[in-house]
Design a protein around this motif. Sequence first.
Motif, PDB file in Angstrom:
ATOM      1  N   GLU A  62      44.362  41.618 -47.404  1.00 48.65           N
ATOM      2  CA  GLU A  62      45.881  41.469 -46.623  1.00 48.65           C
ATOM      3  C   GLU A  62      46.810  42.625 -46.784  1.00 48.65           C
ATOM      4  OE1 GLU A  62      46.395  39.379 -44.398  1.00 48.65           O
ATOM      5  OE2 GLU A  62      44.487  38.551 -44.351  1.00 48.65           O
TER       6      GLU A  62
ATOM      7  N   MET B 169      49.199  46.551 -44.762  1.00 49.68           N
ATOM      8  CA  MET B 169      50.403  46.748 -44.613  1.00 49.68           C
ATOM      9  C   MET B 169      50.821  47.892 -45.247  1.00 49.68           C
ATOM     10  SD  MET B 169      52.033  42.990 -45.459  1.00 49.68           S
ATOM     11  CE  MET B 169      51.580  41.521 -44.209  1.00 49.68           C
TER      12      MET B 169
ATOM     13  N   LYS C 246      56.864  47.601 -45.892  1.00 47.58           N
ATOM     14  CA  LYS C 246      56.858  46.227 -45.245  1.00 47.58           C
ATOM     15  C   LYS C 246      56.162  45.348 -46.459  1.00 47.58           C
ATOM     16  CE  LYS C 246      54.783  43.540 -41.303  1.00 47.58           C
ATOM     17  NZ  LYS C 246      53.787  43.746 -39.907  1.00 47.58           N
ATOM     18  N   LEU C 247      55.468  45.794 -47.119  1.00 51.42           N
ATOM     19  CA  LEU C 247      54.906  44.818 -48.246  1.00 51.42           C
ATOM     20  C   LEU C 247      55.925  43.828 -48.968  1.00 51.42           C
ATOM     21  CD1 LEU C 247      52.417  44.053 -49.852  1.00 51.42           C
ATOM     22  CD2 LEU C 247      52.858  45.910 -51.260  1.00 51.42           C
TER      23      LEU C 247
ATOM     24  N   GLU D 165      58.781  43.077 -47.642  1.00 52.73           N
ATOM     25  CA  GLU D 165      59.324  42.174 -46.940  1.00 52.73           C
ATOM     26  C   GLU D 165      58.539  41.086 -46.387  1.00 52.73           C
ATOM     27  OE1 GLU D 165      60.617  44.636 -43.857  1.00 52.73           O
ATOM     28  OE2 GLU D 165      61.997  45.952 -45.057  1.00 52.73           O
ATOM     29  N   SER D 166      57.438  41.199 -46.684  1.00 54.38           N
ATOM     30  CA  SER D 166      56.299  40.209 -46.023  1.00 54.38           C
ATOM     31  C   SER D 166      55.591  39.591 -47.191  1.00 54.38           C
ATOM     32  CB  SER D 166      55.399  40.945 -45.077  1.00 54.38           C
ATOM     33  OG  SER D 166      55.945  41.980 -44.195  1.00 54.38           O
ATOM     34  N   ARG D 167      56.332  39.142 -48.308  1.00 51.73           N
ATOM     35  CA  ARG D 167      55.706  38.242 -49.101  1.00 51.73           C
ATOM     36  C   ARG D 167      55.078  36.817 -48.873  1.00 51.73           C
ATOM     37  NH1 ARG D 167      57.856  39.150 -55.302  1.00 51.73           N
ATOM     38  NH2 ARG D 167      57.776  41.185 -55.446  1.00 51.73           N
ATOM     39  N   GLN D 168      56.080  36.266 -47.966  1.00 45.10           N
ATOM     40  CA  GLN D 168      55.629  34.937 -47.544  1.00 45.10           C
ATOM     41  C   GLN D 168      54.866  35.013 -46.341  1.00 45.10           C
ATOM     42  OE1 GLN D 168      56.998  32.006 -48.643  1.00 45.10           O
ATOM     43  NE2 GLN D 168      55.444  31.064 -47.510  1.00 45.10           N
ATOM     44  N   GLU D 169      54.623  36.005 -45.512  1.00 40.58           N
ATOM     45  CA  GLU D 169      53.610  36.199 -44.661  1.00 40.58           C
ATOM     46  C   GLU D 169      52.471  36.280 -45.406  1.00 40.58           C
ATOM     47  OE1 GLU D 169      52.425  39.492 -41.034  1.00 40.58           O
ATOM     48  OE2 GLU D 169      54.250  39.403 -41.977  1.00 40.58           O
ATOM     49  N   ILE D 170      52.230  37.324 -46.385  1.00 40.40           N
ATOM     50  CA  ILE D 170      50.974  37.299 -47.244  1.00 40.40           C
ATOM     51  C   ILE D 170      50.740  35.814 -47.901  1.00 40.40           C
ATOM     52  CG2 ILE D 170      49.742  38.604 -49.080  1.00 40.40           C
ATOM     53  CD1 ILE D 170      51.693  40.871 -48.676  1.00 40.40           C
TER      54      ILE D 170
ATOM     55  N   LYS E 222      48.905  33.682 -45.117  1.00 42.60           N
ATOM     56  CA  LYS E 222      47.433  34.214 -44.749  1.00 42.60           C
ATOM     57  C   LYS E 222      46.303  34.162 -45.826  1.00 42.60           C
ATOM     58  CE  LYS E 222      49.009  37.709 -41.456  1.00 42.60           C
ATOM     59  NZ  LYS E 222      48.971  39.194 -40.992  1.00 42.60           N
TER      60      LYS E 222
END
Length: 317
Positions: free
Chosen positions: A143, A147, A151-152, A154-159, A162
Amino acid sequence: MDAMLLISLILTGLILALIIKGLMIVQQSEAVVIERLGSYNKTLSPGVNWVIPFIDKPRAIKVRRYQAIDGQNVPVVLEETRIDRRETVLDFPGQAVITADNVSVTVNGALYFQVIDPERAVYQTENLIQAIEILAKTSLRSEVGKMELDKLFESRQEINDKLQLVMDEAGNKWGVKVTRVEIQDINIPVEVEDAMRKQMAAERERRALVLRASGEREAAIAQAEGEKRSNILVAEGEKEAAILMAEGQRQAIDKVLAAGGERLDPQLVIGYLLGLEYLKTLPDIGKEGDRIFLPYEASSVLGAVGSLESLLRNTPK
């Protein structure tokens, strides 16, 4: 008789020993998988249970525990027959991951899981903890590798979401429910961190310049708008003053004509009024210098003033 009594006592003792030996108390939030002659028999629930001694045996499962070694808590893998069904945290160490823009970062995470099917947890994988940890690491690399570095962060919750989906899908086969996955730390190289810090400083400076320029532009617009309104008000005032002055002159002409009757020429009255205005301005003209040059036409205007005043004095009232 004594021999029969002795045999009965021995048998009774053996039976009591077997009963006591077969008693097994399972604590709340625990489970025990029982095998009979090497195959699965049943799963003991919390409370008092009885198994056949020497025939029924609990199946062990590998778990991770922390032990104090040399003053530090060191994780060790142990085999236990009692399966803890409470939510457990698995803190896997930092992993070196390469992002989509080829930046090497170290990611440290934690995983929370709960055993919901002890039978699957025992038989579907040889080492449950190791299987969960390896799957979490590989899924994390997969995952994060999709990225870019910006973006990494900013996207902790997205990771996390997933990873939880991937882990939960695999955990169903192992009798495990993954409740949540959390990324704890993201460590980047020092040179990359310095570059990001400079980029952030430049971005803040750019925003400050934009805000300053926007403020100056709004101030200039407000000033121009104020000057515009001021000019409009001045023009309107001059217009109203001119209208009032013209109205006053008209009333003065009407008054003089009314006083003189039909003998007065309107052109003469106008010349008279212009002469009065001319006389009013002479003191102001005299202030600008020592010498004053009057035009030739001024004598005719002053003459019109004198003629009209003489004519008005001789007019009968």
